[in-house]
Design a protein around this motif. Structure first.
Motif, mmCIF file in Angstrom:
data_model
loop_
_atom_site.group_PDB
_atom_site.id
_atom_site.type_symbol
_atom_site.label_atom_id
_atom_site.label_comp_id
_atom_site.label_asym_id
_atom_site.label_seq_id
_atom_site.Cartn_x
_atom_site.Cartn_y
_atom_site.Cartn_z
ATOM 1 N N ILE A 15 41.794 55.708 52.764
ATOM 2 C CA ILE A 15 41.148 54.394 52.839
ATOM 3 C C ILE A 15 39.628 54.553 52.903
ATOM 4 C CG2 ILE A 15 40.845 52.351 54.302
ATOM 5 C CD1 ILE A 15 43.850 52.595 54.971
ATOM 6 N N ASP A 16 39.150 55.508 53.689
ATOM 7 C CA ASP A 16 37.707 55.749 53.789
ATOM 8 C C ASP A 16 37.107 56.153 52.444
ATOM 9 O OD1 ASP A 16 37.651 55.132 56.486
ATOM 10 O OD2 ASP A 16 37.820 57.226 57.141
ATOM 11 N N ARG A 17 37.815 56.993 51.691
ATOM 12 C CA ARG A 17 37.321 57.405 50.361
ATOM 13 C C ARG A 17 37.197 56.208 49.440
ATOM 14 N NH1 ARG A 17 40.625 61.951 50.853
ATOM 15 N NH2 ARG A 17 42.252 60.945 49.631
ATOM 16 N N GLU A 18 38.217 55.344 49.446
ATOM 17 C CA GLU A 18 38.171 54.148 48.600
ATOM 18 C C GLU A 18 37.067 53.190 49.061
ATOM 19 O OE1 GLU A 18 39.839 53.534 45.772
ATOM 20 O OE2 GLU A 18 40.687 55.541 45.974
ATOM 21 N N ALA A 19 36.919 53.036 50.355
ATOM 22 C CA ALA A 19 35.876 52.147 50.890
ATOM 23 C C ALA A 19 34.486 52.683 50.564
ATOM 24 C CB ALA A 19 36.046 51.990 52.398
ATOM 25 N N ASP A 23 31.404 49.301 45.768
ATOM 26 C CA ASP A 23 30.032 48.796 45.740
ATOM 27 C C ASP A 23 29.781 47.816 46.879
ATOM 28 O OD1 ASP A 23 29.432 50.279 43.489
ATOM 29 O OD2 ASP A 23 29.930 48.652 42.117
ATOM 30 N N SER A 24 30.766 46.976 47.143
ATOM 31 C CA SER A 24 30.615 45.965 48.184
ATOM 32 C C SER A 24 31.990 45.634 48.766
ATOM 33 C CB SER A 24 29.974 44.705 47.599
ATOM 34 O OG SER A 24 29.887 43.697 48.570
ATOM 35 N N LEU A 25 32.375 46.351 49.792
ATOM 36 C CA LEU A 25 33.688 46.156 50.401
ATOM 37 C C LEU A 25 33.696 44.863 51.200
ATOM 38 C CD1 LEU A 25 36.511 47.324 51.055
ATOM 39 C CD2 LEU A 25 35.463 48.368 53.072
ATOM 40 N N GLU A 26 34.579 43.950 50.822
ATOM 41 C CA GLU A 26 34.693 42.675 51.520
ATOM 42 C C GLU A 26 35.743 42.733 52.626
ATOM 43 O OE1 GLU A 26 32.933 39.836 51.108
ATOM 44 O OE2 GLU A 26 31.670 40.849 49.650
ATOM 45 N N GLY A 27 36.836 43.453 52.373
ATOM 46 C CA GLY A 27 37.905 43.504 53.363
ATOM 47 C C GLY A 27 39.137 44.173 52.809
ATOM 48 N N TYR A 54 37.147 49.148 60.997
ATOM 49 C CA TYR A 54 36.371 48.243 60.147
ATOM 50 C C TYR A 54 36.353 46.858 60.801
ATOM 51 C CZ TYR A 54 36.882 51.807 56.539
ATOM 52 O OH TYR A 54 36.852 52.977 55.814
ATOM 53 N N SER A 55 35.805 46.763 61.980
ATOM 54 C CA SER A 55 35.891 45.525 62.763
ATOM 55 C C SER A 55 35.148 44.348 62.130
ATOM 56 C CB SER A 55 35.374 45.762 64.173
ATOM 57 O OG SER A 55 34.033 46.200 64.141
ATOM 58 N N LYS A 56 34.177 44.590 61.276
ATOM 59 C CA LYS A 56 33.401 43.497 60.676
ATOM 60 C C LYS A 56 33.943 43.062 59.322
ATOM 61 C CE LYS A 56 29.386 44.217 63.317
ATOM 62 N NZ LYS A 56 29.161 43.210 64.269
ATOM 63 N N LYS A 57 34.988 43.709 58.838
ATOM 64 C CA LYS A 57 35.559 43.377 57.523
ATOM 65 C C LYS A 57 36.742 42.434 57.679
ATOM 66 C CE LYS A 57 32.757 46.069 55.394
ATOM 67 N NZ LYS A 57 31.667 45.491 54.643
#
Length: 78
Positions: A15-19, A23-27, A54-57
């Motif tokens: 998941i971290d690699r994909e995130a 360019d702009s991870l929304e959630g 990812y508490s802000k996503k």
């Protein structure tokens, strides 16, 4: 939770690699089952881990509930 803790780092690395490649991870969108087995335990554990890391996503979930009116021998019930 025994199984979840054992594979948590592998899953979170993916998941971290994909995130990081985004360019702009929304959630995140999570589909899981409430009926039991891997879907309920691992899905809940993954949801909690994503929320911690990812508490802000945004995290959107789609949960599949078992059909209480009928008994089925199919793994995935409508």
């Amino acid at each position: 939770m025994r199984m979840g803790k054992g594979v948590e780092e592998d899953i979170m690395d993916m998941i971290d690699r994909e995130a990081d490649g985004s360019d702009s991870l929304e959630g995140f969108v999570l589909c899981d089952s409430i009926a039991g087995g891997t879907g309920s335990g691992m899905g809940s554990y993954l949801l909690e881990t994503l929320n911690d890391r990812y508490s802000k996503k945004l995290i959107q979930t789609y949960s599949v509930f078992p059909n209480q009116m009928e008994t089925s021998d199919v793994v995935v019930q409508p």
